[in-house]
Scaffold this active site. Structure first.
Site, PDB file in Angstrom:
ATOM      1  N   HIS A 132     -39.369 -24.336 -35.263  1.00  0.00           N
ATOM      2  CA  HIS A 132     -40.479 -25.282 -35.444  1.00  0.00           C
ATOM      3  C   HIS A 132     -40.623 -26.163 -34.203  1.00  0.00           C
ATOM      4  O   HIS A 132     -41.735 -26.441 -33.752  1.00  0.00           O
ATOM      5  CB  HIS A 132     -40.217 -26.211 -36.639  1.00  0.00           C
ATOM      6  CG  HIS A 132     -40.172 -25.517 -37.962  1.00  0.00           C
ATOM      7  ND1 HIS A 132     -39.017 -25.383 -38.688  1.00  0.00           N
ATOM      8  CD2 HIS A 132     -41.146 -24.934 -38.709  1.00  0.00           C
ATOM      9  CE1 HIS A 132     -39.271 -24.747 -39.821  1.00  0.00           C
ATOM     10  NE2 HIS A 132     -40.550 -24.456 -39.852  1.00  0.00           N
ATOM     11  N   MET A 166     -43.524 -26.159 -43.584  1.00  0.00           N
ATOM     12  CA  MET A 166     -43.042 -26.541 -44.914  1.00  0.00           C
ATOM     13  C   MET A 166     -41.767 -27.362 -44.768  1.00  0.00           C
ATOM     14  O   MET A 166     -40.993 -27.496 -45.719  1.00  0.00           O
ATOM     15  CB  MET A 166     -42.808 -25.299 -45.777  1.00  0.00           C
ATOM     16  CG  MET A 166     -44.111 -24.538 -46.033  1.00  0.00           C
ATOM     17  SD  MET A 166     -44.124 -23.564 -47.556  1.00  0.00           S
ATOM     18  CE  MET A 166     -42.785 -22.446 -47.266  1.00  0.00           C
ATOM     19  N   LYS A 172     -43.058 -15.412 -36.150  1.00  0.00           N
ATOM     20  CA  LYS A 172     -42.132 -14.822 -37.116  1.00  0.00           C
ATOM     21  C   LYS A 172     -42.909 -14.351 -38.344  1.00  0.00           C
ATOM     22  O   LYS A 172     -42.649 -13.311 -38.904  1.00  0.00           O
ATOM     23  CB  LYS A 172     -41.022 -15.788 -37.532  1.00  0.00           C
ATOM     24  CG  LYS A 172     -39.970 -15.035 -38.350  1.00  0.00           C
ATOM     25  CD  LYS A 172     -38.899 -15.911 -38.899  1.00  0.00           C
ATOM     26  CE  LYS A 172     -39.359 -16.717 -40.070  1.00  0.00           C
ATOM     27  NZ  LYS A 172     -39.605 -15.924 -41.289  1.00  0.00           N
TER      28      LYS A 172
HETATM   29  O1  PAF Z   1     -45.355 -20.665 -42.355  1.00  0.00           O
HETATM   30  C1  PAF Z   1     -45.256 -21.648 -43.142  1.00  0.00           C
HETATM   31  O2  PAF Z   1     -44.356 -22.468 -43.032  1.00  0.00           O
HETATM   32  C2  PAF Z   1     -46.280 -21.809 -44.258  1.00  0.00           C
HETATM   33  O3  PAF Z   1     -46.681 -20.580 -44.752  1.00  0.00           O
HETATM   34  C3  PAF Z   1     -47.495 -22.665 -43.826  1.00  0.00           C
HETATM   35  C4  PAF Z   1     -48.277 -22.006 -42.719  1.00  0.00           C
HETATM   36  C5  PAF Z   1     -47.018 -24.037 -43.386  1.00  0.00           C
HETATM   37  C6  PAF Z   1     -48.438 -22.843 -45.027  1.00  0.00           C
HETATM   38  O4  PAF Z   1     -47.801 -23.451 -46.083  1.00  0.00           O
END
Ligand code: PAF
Length: 283
Positions: A41, A34, A154
């Protein structure tokens, strides 16, 4: 100087680009996010490059997984900074950053409900959360048809829910989980950590410390229910405002356990100030 990866915003463009890349037999990886990217990330992206030739990162703040009272409006949206970070790390080939209208065109009427690992824990506090995740993740997976998709541990329950959904739907791809990346004091990295005040931040750092000490108690033979109750009390004592759950569960199914006769996971969700934090660890 680094070059930010190209951003595509429509499913048609994404399919077109991936089709061209596949002609060279490239293996495709997808990391759904997101945005508001942090080192957690980046570690998912680094990890997936060990499995694939081409890495696509999706950035989409998914309204379907937020309840009306949750933080959809204030969730950080930092697309250009995210693209720059991905350019610097140099491992992303393409960014998919669709609009809400692209993902949910007018009249969109599909829901996906996963039972099994989606029942309980997060669902008790956020009843619509996993159906919102399931619909967006399945849409992303069907659009990109990656060989591998990578999710962070997480959100451990989310990882198991996505794995179950992909297995049940017979999608031909691997869903991998990547270990939690932590701050120096052990706080699990999360885009929502940006909401923490300085005082909240000190309390937040206790979550992983308490989970580690509960694991030590379990390994010394303490009963699961005793540990769950003393863990909740400990979180409230250090200043968490509320604890949604603190539970020791089967690591594969998330079914409740009465003893540690199989791989187990301790999972917690607790609120400090106005920020809800998640953490989990292998027992
Ligand atoms: O973990 C996340 O950031 C969100 O839940 C995802 C998997 C991108 C779905 O919107």
């Amino acid at each position: 100087m680094s070059t930010a990866p190209q951003i595509v915003t429509t499913i048609a463009e994404l399919r077109h680009r991936i089709k061209a890349l596949r002609q060279d037999d490239a293996r495709i990886g997808l990391v759904p996010t997101m945005g508001a990217l942090h080192a957690g990330h980046l570690s998912l992206i680094q990890e997936i490059t060990n499995h694939v030739d081409v890495t696509v990162v999706s950035i989409f703040v998914n309204p379907a997984q937020f309840a009306p009272h949750e933080d959809f409006d204030r969730y950080p949206r930092t697309l250009m900074a995210d693209a720059e970070k991905l350019g610097v790390s140099g491992e992303t080939d393409l960014i998919f950053a669709p609009s809400v209208g692209e993902m949910y065109p007018p009249g969109f009427a599909t829901r996906i409900e996963v039972a099994g690992p989606a029942i309980g824990l997060e669902s008790d506090s956020r009843p619509r959360f996993f159906s919102g995740v399931a619909v967006v993740v399945s849409k992303l997976l069907v659009a990109a048809m990656p060989d591998v998709a990578m999710f962070g541990e997480k959100d451990y329950q989310q990882l198991l829910v996505v794995r179950k959904m992909v297995a049940d739907l017979g999608l031909n791809m691997r869903i991998l989980g990547s270990p939690i990346v932590r701050e120096r004091d052990g706080l699990a990295m999360s885009s929502r950590n940006a909401y923490l005040t300085a005082d909240d931040r000190k309390i937040a750092g206790q979550l992983n410390v308490i989970l580690q000490s509960l694991i030590a108690e379990l390994r010394d033979g303490a009963a699961i229910t005793t540990v769950e109750e003393s863990g909740k009390r400990a979180l409230l004592e250090v200043g968490f405002k509320s604890v949604d759950y603190l539970a020791v569960r089967d690591a594969e199914t998330l079914a409740p356990l009465t003893n540690l006769d199989r791989p187990a996971r301790i999972l917690a969700a607790a609120t400090v100030g106005t920020t809800r934090l998640l953490d989990n660890m292998a027992v």
